[in-house]
Design an enzyme around this catalytic site. Structure first.
Site, PDB file in Angstrom:
ATOM      1  N   GLY A   1       0.858  -1.182   0.000  1.00  0.00           N
ATOM      2  CA  GLY A   1       0.000   0.000   0.000  1.00  0.00           C
ATOM      3  C   GLY A   1       0.882   1.215   0.000  1.00  0.00           C
ATOM      4  CD  GLU A   2       2.765   5.815   0.258  1.00  0.00           C
ATOM      5  OE1 GLU A   2       3.725   6.092   1.009  1.00  0.00           O
ATOM      6  OE2 GLU A   2       2.883   5.552  -0.955  1.00  0.00           O
ATOM      7  CB  SER A   3       5.355   2.638   4.042  1.00  0.00           C
ATOM      8  OG  SER A   3       6.107   3.516   3.244  1.00  0.00           O
TER       9      SER A   3
ATOM     10  CB  CYS B   1       5.199  -3.826  -1.329  1.00  0.00           C
ATOM     11  SG  CYS B   1       5.737  -2.558  -2.485  1.00  0.00           S
TER      12      CYS B   1
ATOM     13  NE  ARG C   1       8.205   5.484   1.242  1.00  0.00           N
ATOM     14  CZ  ARG C   1       7.669   6.673   0.958  1.00  0.00           C
ATOM     15  NH1 ARG C   1       8.319   7.778   1.238  1.00  0.00           N
ATOM     16  NH2 ARG C   1       6.502   6.755   0.383  1.00  0.00           N
TER      17      ARG C   1
ATOM     18  CB  ILE D   1       3.368  -2.051  -7.409  1.00  0.00           C
ATOM     19  CG1 ILE D   1       2.802  -3.182  -8.269  1.00  0.00           C
ATOM     20  CG2 ILE D   1       2.601  -0.748  -7.637  1.00  0.00           C
ATOM     21  CD1 ILE D   1       1.412  -3.619  -7.895  1.00  0.00           C
ATOM     22  NE  ARG D   2       3.680   4.238  -5.958  1.00  0.00           N
ATOM     23  CZ  ARG D   2       3.633   4.822  -4.778  1.00  0.00           C
ATOM     24  NH1 ARG D   2       4.587   5.637  -4.400  1.00  0.00           N
ATOM     25  NH2 ARG D   2       2.635   4.607  -3.969  1.00  0.00           N
TER      26      ARG D   2
ATOM     27  CG  HIS E   1       2.502  -6.141  -4.369  1.00  0.00           C
ATOM     28  ND1 HIS E   1       1.530  -5.709  -3.512  1.00  0.00           N
ATOM     29  CD2 HIS E   1       3.247  -5.067  -4.662  1.00  0.00           C
ATOM     30  CE1 HIS E   1       1.677  -4.409  -3.295  1.00  0.00           C
ATOM     31  NE2 HIS E   1       2.720  -4.001  -3.977  1.00  0.00           N
TER      32      HIS E   1
ATOM     33  CD  GLU F   1      -0.078  -8.855  -2.550  1.00  0.00           C
ATOM     34  OE1 GLU F   1       0.997  -9.470  -2.583  1.00  0.00           O
ATOM     35  OE2 GLU F   1      -0.142  -7.636  -2.429  1.00  0.00           O
TER      36      GLU F   1
END
Ligand code: GLN
Length: 189
Positions: free
Chosen positions: A46-48, A78, A107, A133-134, A170, A172
């Site tokens: 997601g977004e840490s 991630c 990051r 993903i990023r 990821h 998943e």
């Protein structure tokens, strides 16, 4: 055995789906009580930065750290890897990790969203199809950290330290359940 998925932010649904395909009981974790009802935990991608803020808003920092110290398996993917790291390079202002694994991660080490890609990586000696993903990258890993996956250029993208597993990718999103199976094996041993 019941696996919790931290569910305040990130790609929770995808993890739940793959876990249910593997026949495991799951629980969405949004509070400290839920942590008492699970045997292992996944911190999703997601977004840490957002995750770090939500953890404090919902008073989950200490309970999460206690869960980690209890020795129960925890798997960060991630953004989840960033949350587990002891040091975060290129962190956002105010961002705080859970400081649990002896790794330094950078990051967005593979570039912007446009640089997202799928790849088949060797993970713990087996091929796994995964998505970046990023994604972060592990810049340094301490002596007690086992490297489970490296890219061809030498970038470290999966690590384990005792009860803690972290992947830059990821696992998943591609329908490949091998990395989750490895994690469930940690929970059973
Ligand atoms: N770049 C994101 C972060 O810093 C992680 C991206 C992801 O989880 N897919 O948290």
């Amino acid at each position: 055995m019941r696996v919790g998925v931290f569910a305040l932010q990130g790609d929770v649904r995808e993890h739940l789906l793959i876990l249910s395909k593997l026949g495991v009981d799951t629980l969405e974790v949004r509070n400290a009580t839920a942590l008492n009802e699970i045997d292992s935990l996944i911190l999703p991608g997601g977004e840490s930065t957002t995750m770090s803020k939500l953890i404090d808003i919902f008073d989950l920092r200490k309970p999460l750290q206690e869960f980690i110290v209890s020795g129960k398996p925890v798997f960060g993917t991630c953004a989840g890897m960033i949350m587990l790291a002891s040091n975060v390079v290129d962190s956002a202002a105010g961002q705080q990790s859970l400081n649990a694994m002896d790794i330094s991660v950078q990051r967005n080490a593979f570039g912007s969203q446009l640089d997202s890609f799928e790849a088949t990586v060797s993970f713990a000696g087996q091929d796994a199809k995964v998505a970046f993903i990023r994604a972060p990258k592990v810049l340094e890993a301490g002596d007690g950290v086992e490297v489970l996956s490296k890219l061809e250029d030498g970038s470290i993208v999966a690590v384990r330290q005792k009860n803690l597993l972290a992947t830059a990718f990821h696992p998943e999103l591609t329908g490949d359940s091998s990395v989750h199976s490895y994690f469930l094996g940690m929970a059973q041993s």
